[in-house]
Design a protein around this motif. Structure first.
Motif, PDB file in Angstrom:
ATOM      1  N   PHE A 187       0.602  -1.241   0.076  1.00 16.35           N
ATOM      2  CA  PHE A 187      -0.306  -0.086  -0.143  1.00 16.35           C
ATOM      3  C   PHE A 187       0.721   1.102  -0.010  1.00 16.35           C
ATOM      4  O   PHE A 187       0.754   2.376  -0.579  1.00 16.35           O
ATOM      5  CB  PHE A 187      -0.969   0.023   1.106  1.00 16.35           C
ATOM      6  CG  PHE A 187      -2.158  -0.620   0.987  1.00 16.35           C
ATOM      7  CD1 PHE A 187      -3.036   0.061   0.212  1.00 16.35           C
ATOM      8  CD2 PHE A 187      -2.599  -1.846   1.570  1.00 16.35           C
ATOM      9  CE1 PHE A 187      -4.330  -0.694   0.138  1.00 16.35           C
ATOM     10  CE2 PHE A 187      -3.759  -2.465   1.286  1.00 16.35           C
ATOM     11  CZ  PHE A 187      -4.743  -1.849   0.829  1.00 16.35           C
ATOM     12  N   GLY A 188       2.006   1.380   0.727  1.00 15.72           N
ATOM     13  CA  GLY A 188       2.790   2.428   0.862  1.00 15.72           C
ATOM     14  C   GLY A 188       3.460   2.747  -0.575  1.00 15.72           C
ATOM     15  O   GLY A 188       3.498   3.833  -0.860  1.00 15.72           O
ATOM     16  N   ALA A 189       3.853   1.552  -1.082  1.00 11.87           N
ATOM     17  CA  ALA A 189       4.335   1.628  -2.558  1.00 11.87           C
ATOM     18  C   ALA A 189       3.392   2.264  -3.476  1.00 11.87           C
ATOM     19  O   ALA A 189       3.710   3.244  -4.337  1.00 11.87           O
ATOM     20  CB  ALA A 189       5.059   0.536  -3.085  1.00 11.87           C
ATOM     21  N   ALA A 190       2.036   1.781  -3.393  1.00  8.43           N
ATOM     22  CA  ALA A 190       1.095   2.509  -4.221  1.00  8.43           C
ATOM     23  C   ALA A 190       0.678   3.817  -3.837  1.00  8.43           C
ATOM     24  O   ALA A 190       0.708   4.682  -5.020  1.00  8.43           O
ATOM     25  CB  ALA A 190      -0.135   1.607  -3.955  1.00  8.43           C
ATOM     26  N   PHE A 191       0.854   4.344  -2.634  1.00 12.16           N
ATOM     27  CA  PHE A 191       0.606   5.881  -2.292  1.00 12.16           C
ATOM     28  C   PHE A 191       1.728   6.593  -3.216  1.00 12.16           C
ATOM     29  O   PHE A 191       1.525   7.586  -3.700  1.00 12.16           O
ATOM     30  CB  PHE A 191       0.596   5.979  -0.897  1.00 12.16           C
ATOM     31  CG  PHE A 191      -0.776   5.896  -0.543  1.00 12.16           C
ATOM     32  CD1 PHE A 191      -1.788   6.662  -0.675  1.00 12.16           C
ATOM     33  CD2 PHE A 191      -1.104   4.710   0.283  1.00 12.16           C
ATOM     34  CE1 PHE A 191      -2.948   6.719  -0.164  1.00 12.16           C
ATOM     35  CE2 PHE A 191      -2.138   4.815   0.826  1.00 12.16           C
ATOM     36  CZ  PHE A 191      -3.277   5.366   0.735  1.00 12.16           C
ATOM     37  N   LEU A 192       2.948   6.065  -2.797  1.00 10.52           N
ATOM     38  CA  LEU A 192       4.178   6.915  -3.545  1.00 10.52           C
ATOM     39  C   LEU A 192       3.949   6.805  -4.980  1.00 10.52           C
ATOM     40  O   LEU A 192       4.529   8.105  -5.837  1.00 10.52           O
ATOM     41  CB  LEU A 192       5.431   6.391  -3.102  1.00 10.52           C
ATOM     42  CG  LEU A 192       5.700   6.207  -1.757  1.00 10.52           C
ATOM     43  CD1 LEU A 192       7.078   5.618  -1.129  1.00 10.52           C
ATOM     44  CD2 LEU A 192       5.757   7.709  -1.120  1.00 10.52           C
ATOM     45  N   ILE A 193       3.557   5.861  -5.577  1.00 10.98           N
ATOM     46  CA  ILE A 193       3.245   6.068  -7.115  1.00 10.98           C
ATOM     47  C   ILE A 193       2.081   7.086  -7.439  1.00 10.98           C
ATOM     48  O   ILE A 193       2.266   7.916  -8.440  1.00 10.98           O
ATOM     49  CB  ILE A 193       2.784   4.618  -7.784  1.00 10.98           C
ATOM     50  CG1 ILE A 193       4.105   3.535  -7.623  1.00 10.98           C
ATOM     51  CG2 ILE A 193       2.395   4.858  -9.100  1.00 10.98           C
ATOM     52  CD1 ILE A 193       3.403   2.127  -7.982  1.00 10.98           C
ATOM     53  N   SER A 196      -0.686  12.391  -0.950  1.00 14.10           N
ATOM     54  CA  SER A 196      -0.262  10.751  -1.153  1.00 14.10           C
ATOM     55  C   SER A 196       1.024  10.476  -0.565  1.00 14.10           C
ATOM     56  O   SER A 196       1.381   9.255  -0.190  1.00 14.10           O
ATOM     57  CB  SER A 196      -0.500  10.495  -2.692  1.00 14.10           C
ATOM     58  OG  SER A 196      -0.499   9.178  -2.847  1.00 14.10           O
ATOM     59  N   ALA A 197       1.956  11.397  -0.809  1.00 16.30           N
ATOM     60  CA  ALA A 197       3.469  11.205  -0.402  1.00 16.30           C
ATOM     61  C   ALA A 197       3.424  10.950   1.144  1.00 16.30           C
ATOM     62  O   ALA A 197       4.174  10.015   1.699  1.00 16.30           O
ATOM     63  CB  ALA A 197       4.380  12.275  -0.710  1.00 16.30           C
ATOM     64  N   TYR A 198       2.684  11.833   1.958  1.00 18.01           N
ATOM     65  CA  TYR A 198       2.727  11.715   3.579  1.00 18.01           C
ATOM     66  C   TYR A 198       1.883  10.296   3.706  1.00 18.01           C
ATOM     67  O   TYR A 198       2.283   9.699   4.786  1.00 18.01           O
ATOM     68  CB  TYR A 198       1.737  12.931   3.930  1.00 18.01           C
ATOM     69  CG  TYR A 198       2.531  13.977   4.086  1.00 18.01           C
ATOM     70  CD1 TYR A 198       3.513  14.145   4.915  1.00 18.01           C
ATOM     71  CD2 TYR A 198       2.248  15.035   2.983  1.00 18.01           C
ATOM     72  CE1 TYR A 198       4.412  15.466   5.027  1.00 18.01           C
ATOM     73  CE2 TYR A 198       2.864  16.206   3.087  1.00 18.01           C
ATOM     74  CZ  TYR A 198       3.878  16.438   4.105  1.00 18.01           C
ATOM     75  OH  TYR A 198       4.595  17.702   3.985  1.00 18.01           O
ATOM     76  N   LEU A 257      -6.507   5.487  -0.344  1.00 20.11           N
ATOM     77  CA  LEU A 257      -6.015   5.184  -1.806  1.00 20.11           C
ATOM     78  C   LEU A 257      -7.246   5.489  -2.626  1.00 20.11           C
ATOM     79  O   LEU A 257      -6.918   6.196  -3.651  1.00 20.11           O
ATOM     80  CB  LEU A 257      -5.462   3.962  -1.749  1.00 20.11           C
ATOM     81  CG  LEU A 257      -4.981   3.446  -3.266  1.00 20.11           C
ATOM     82  CD1 LEU A 257      -3.678   4.389  -3.439  1.00 20.11           C
ATOM     83  CD2 LEU A 257      -4.484   1.934  -3.139  1.00 20.11           C
ATOM     84  N   ALA A 258      -8.528   5.068  -2.428  1.00 20.02           N
ATOM     85  CA  ALA A 258      -9.564   5.273  -3.044  1.00 20.02           C
ATOM     86  C   ALA A 258      -9.711   7.018  -3.208  1.00 20.02           C
ATOM     87  O   ALA A 258     -10.109   7.563  -4.294  1.00 20.02           O
ATOM     88  CB  ALA A 258     -10.969   4.902  -2.617  1.00 20.02           C
ATOM     89  N   VAL A 259      -9.591   7.834  -2.083  1.00 18.53           N
ATOM     90  CA  VAL A 259      -9.779   9.196  -2.189  1.00 18.53           C
ATOM     91  C   VAL A 259      -8.482   9.742  -3.078  1.00 18.53           C
ATOM     92  O   VAL A 259      -8.781  10.619  -3.946  1.00 18.53           O
ATOM     93  CB  VAL A 259      -9.484  10.011  -0.774  1.00 18.53           C
ATOM     94  CG1 VAL A 259      -9.424  11.226  -0.907  1.00 18.53           C
ATOM     95  CG2 VAL A 259     -10.576   9.602   0.178  1.00 18.53           C
ATOM     96  N   MET A 260      -7.465   9.362  -2.820  1.00 17.19           N
ATOM     97  CA  MET A 260      -6.389   9.777  -3.955  1.00 17.19           C
ATOM     98  C   MET A 260      -6.530   9.504  -5.290  1.00 17.19           C
ATOM     99  O   MET A 260      -6.329  10.279  -6.299  1.00 17.19           O
ATOM    100  CB  MET A 260      -4.757   9.089  -3.509  1.00 17.19           C
ATOM    101  CG  MET A 260      -4.516   9.494  -2.030  1.00 17.19           C
ATOM    102  SD  MET A 260      -4.236  11.047  -1.673  1.00 17.19           S
ATOM    103  CE  MET A 260      -5.562  11.464  -0.926  1.00 17.19           C
ATOM    104  N   THR A 261      -7.174   8.339  -5.597  1.00 12.28           N
ATOM    105  CA  THR A 261      -7.541   7.921  -7.042  1.00 12.28           C
ATOM    106  C   THR A 261      -8.519   8.992  -7.523  1.00 12.28           C
ATOM    107  O   THR A 261      -8.492   9.351  -8.845  1.00 12.28           O
ATOM    108  CB  THR A 261      -8.034   6.422  -7.055  1.00 12.28           C
ATOM    109  OG1 THR A 261      -7.062   5.620  -6.548  1.00 12.28           O
ATOM    110  CG2 THR A 261      -8.165   6.066  -8.420  1.00 12.28           C
ATOM    111  N   VAL A 262      -9.454   9.183  -6.633  1.00 15.35           N
ATOM    112  CA  VAL A 262     -10.657  10.281  -7.155  1.00 15.35           C
ATOM    113  C   VAL A 262      -9.964  11.490  -7.342  1.00 15.35           C
ATOM    114  O   VAL A 262     -10.279  12.187  -8.395  1.00 15.35           O
ATOM    115  CB  VAL A 262     -11.637  10.203  -5.969  1.00 15.35           C
ATOM    116  CG1 VAL A 262     -12.789  11.468  -6.143  1.00 15.35           C
ATOM    117  CG2 VAL A 262     -12.360   8.998  -5.939  1.00 15.35           C
TER     118      VAL A 262
END
Length: 392
Positions: A16-22, A31-33, A201-206
Motif C-alpha cells: 500500500f505504501g508503494a502504491a501511495f508513492l506512485i 499521497s506522499a505523506y 487510496l480511493a480518495v487519492m485515486t478520485v
C-alpha cells in the motif's frame, strides 16, 4: 498463526505504501505523506522480526520511533488533503516529547505496560488532533468516508490502550512478542491499517481522476472553463431547477491590434485581466468560460435578459475603469456584448449562443464597446470607444 500475522501485516502495508508513492507522482501532495506513513508503520512491525538478535531495548526504541513517525504522517496527510497548514510544529513537538518519555520508560523504568500506554496514547493524540482540525472540511462523500475511517482508527487504538491498561495481565518486554496482547494488536492493527489505506487510496485515486478531468475542462491561460468544460457545466445547470437562464457573450475589441502592436505576451495578460474582471462582476452561481481566442461566455441562472443586460453593463464599466497602463497599453481596452435568454423551444444551448453571437456582432458593427440584446435592447457606449494607440 501469530508469526503469519506478524509477517503478513508489514508486507501488505508495504505494498500500500508503494502504491501511495506512485500516486504521489501525479502531483497529489498528501499521497506522499500517506505512503511514507504506511511504510514507517510497516517497518515498525518488521523491525522486531528482522533483527531478533539485538537487545530488546534498542529494538523497542526503533519501533516506537517508526510508529510515532507513521501516525504523525497520517495526520499530516489528512491536514494537507483538507487544506489545513496548522498544527505541524505542535504535533511534532508532542511526538518528540513522548519519545523522550518512552526512552525513560524503556531504558530506565523497564515498564512495558507504561511504554505501550504512552506509545498508543501518543499515536491516538497525533492522529486525533488532525482529525479534529478537519472535521468541518469533509464535503464530498468520499472525504466524509475518509474522515470517519480516521475516527475509527483513533477509536480502535484508544480502545486498545484501555483494554491493555485495565484488563491485560502484566508481561515483560521479553514476553511481549509471544503474548496474546501482541497477537490481538496485530489483528486490530491489520484491520485498521487496511481500512485506512484502502479508503485513503480511493480518495487519492478520485483526486487524480478529478484533476485530469479539471485539466481537460479548463483553459490553461485564464483558469476558466473551456468549451468542453462549459458544455458539461451548462448541461448540469440546465438539468437543475433554474427558472430563467440568460447568456452573455462578449469579445475584446480590436484584440488583433493589441497582439500586433504590443505582442502576444501582453495580449495574454489582457485576456487574463478580462477574465478576472468578468468573474468579479458575475453573480454567484454563474458559469464563465473562455470560448476561444478573445471570446467569453457567461451563463446566468435565475436571470432574465433584462437582468443580464444590467450585469453586462457593470462588466463593461469595470473593463473601462481598469488601469490598462499597467500592462503598457497607451490606450484602453473595451469589449462588445451580446445578450440572450434561453427559450423554452430551444433544442440546444447553442441556439441561444447563436442569437447572442449575432447581437454581439451587431454591437461591433455599430461602434463596439456596446451591449446589444438579441431581443432588441441596446446599451450604447457612454463615450466613443477608446482607441488603441500604436507604438512608434
Amino acid at each position: 498463526m501469530n508469526e503469519d500475522f506478524a509477517f503478513l501485516l508489514p508486507v501488505v502495508m508495504g505494498l500500500f505504501g508503494a502504491a501511495f508513492l506512485i500516486v504521489a507522482r501525479f502531483g497529489i501532495r498528501s499521497s506522499a505523506y500517506w505512503g511514507a506513513g504506511i511504510l514507517s508503520a510497516a517497518l515498525g512491525f518488521v523491525v522486531p522480526l528482522s533483527i531478533p538478535a539485538l537487545p530488546v531495548k534498542p529494538v523497542a526504541m526503533t519501533a516506537e520511533a517508526l510508529f510515532f513517525a507513521a501516525f504523525f504522517l497520517y495526520g499530516q496527510a489528512l491536514l494537507v488533503h483538507f487544506g489545513r497548514s496548522t498544527l505541524f510544529w505542535q504535533r511534532l513537538s508532542l511526538a518528540l516529547l513522548a519519545y523522550v518519555v518512552i526512552a525513560y520508560v524503556v531504558i530506565v523504568a523497564e515498564n512495558l505496560q507504561l511504554e505501550l500506554f504512552v506509545s498508543d496514547l501518543t499515536c491516538v493524540i497525533l492522529l486525533a488532533t488532525a482529525v479534529a482540525a478537519v472535521r468541518h472540511r469533509a464535503r464530498r462523500p468520499i472525504d466524509k468516508l475518509l474522515f470517519w475511517v480516521m475516527v475509527f482508527v483513533c477509536a480502535e487504538n484508544l480502545l486498545r490502550v484501555i483494554v491493555f491498561l485495565f484488563l491485560a495481565s502484566p508481561i515483560t518486554m521479553d514476553q511481549f512478542a509471544g503474548s496474546d496482547y501482541s497477537f490481538v494488536m496485530q489483528i486490530t492493527a491489520t484491520v485498521g491499517a487496511m481500512v485506512m489505506a484502502m479508503t485513503a487510496l480511493a480518495v487519492m485515486t478520485v483526486n487524480v481522476v478529478e484533476r485530469h478531468r479539471n485539466d481537460a475542462d479548463s483553459d490553461s491561460l485564464t483558469g476558466l472553463l473551456n468549451r468542453r468544460g462549459f458544455d458539461r457545466a451548462a448541461a448540469g445547470l440546465l438539468a437543475g431547477e433554474a427558472q430563467d437562464v440568460a447568456l452573455i457573450l462578449f469579445d475584446i475589441d480590436h484584440f488583433k491590434r493589441i497582439n500586433d502592436d504590443y505582442g502576444h505576451a501582453v495580449g495574454d495578460e489582457v485576456i487574463r485581466s478580462i477574465a478576472e474582471v468578468a468573474a468579479a462582476v458575475l453573480p454567484g452561481g454563474s458559469i464563465l468560460a473562455r470560448f476561444g481566442g478573445e471570446e467569453f461566455v457567461a451563463l446566468l441562472p435565475n436571470h432574465t435578459a433584462a437582468r443580464a443586460l444590467d450585469v453586462a453593463g457593470r462588466m463593461q464599466a469595470a473593463i473601462r475603469k481598469k488601469n490598462w497602463r499597467n500592462l503598457g497599453l497607451e490606450g484602453g481596452v473595451t469589449a462588445s456584448f451580446g445578450i440572450d435568454a434561453l427559450g423554452r423551444g430551444d433544442h440546444s444551448i447553442y441556439e441561444s449562443i447563436g442569437r447572442a453571437d449575432g447581437a454581439m456582432y451587431e454591437a461591433k458593427r455599430t461602434g463596439r464597446d456596446r451591449i446589444v440584446s438579441a431581443g432588441g435592447t441596446t446599451s450604447p457606449a457612454a463615450h466613443p470607444h477608446l482607441r488603441i494607440i500604436r507604438k512608434q
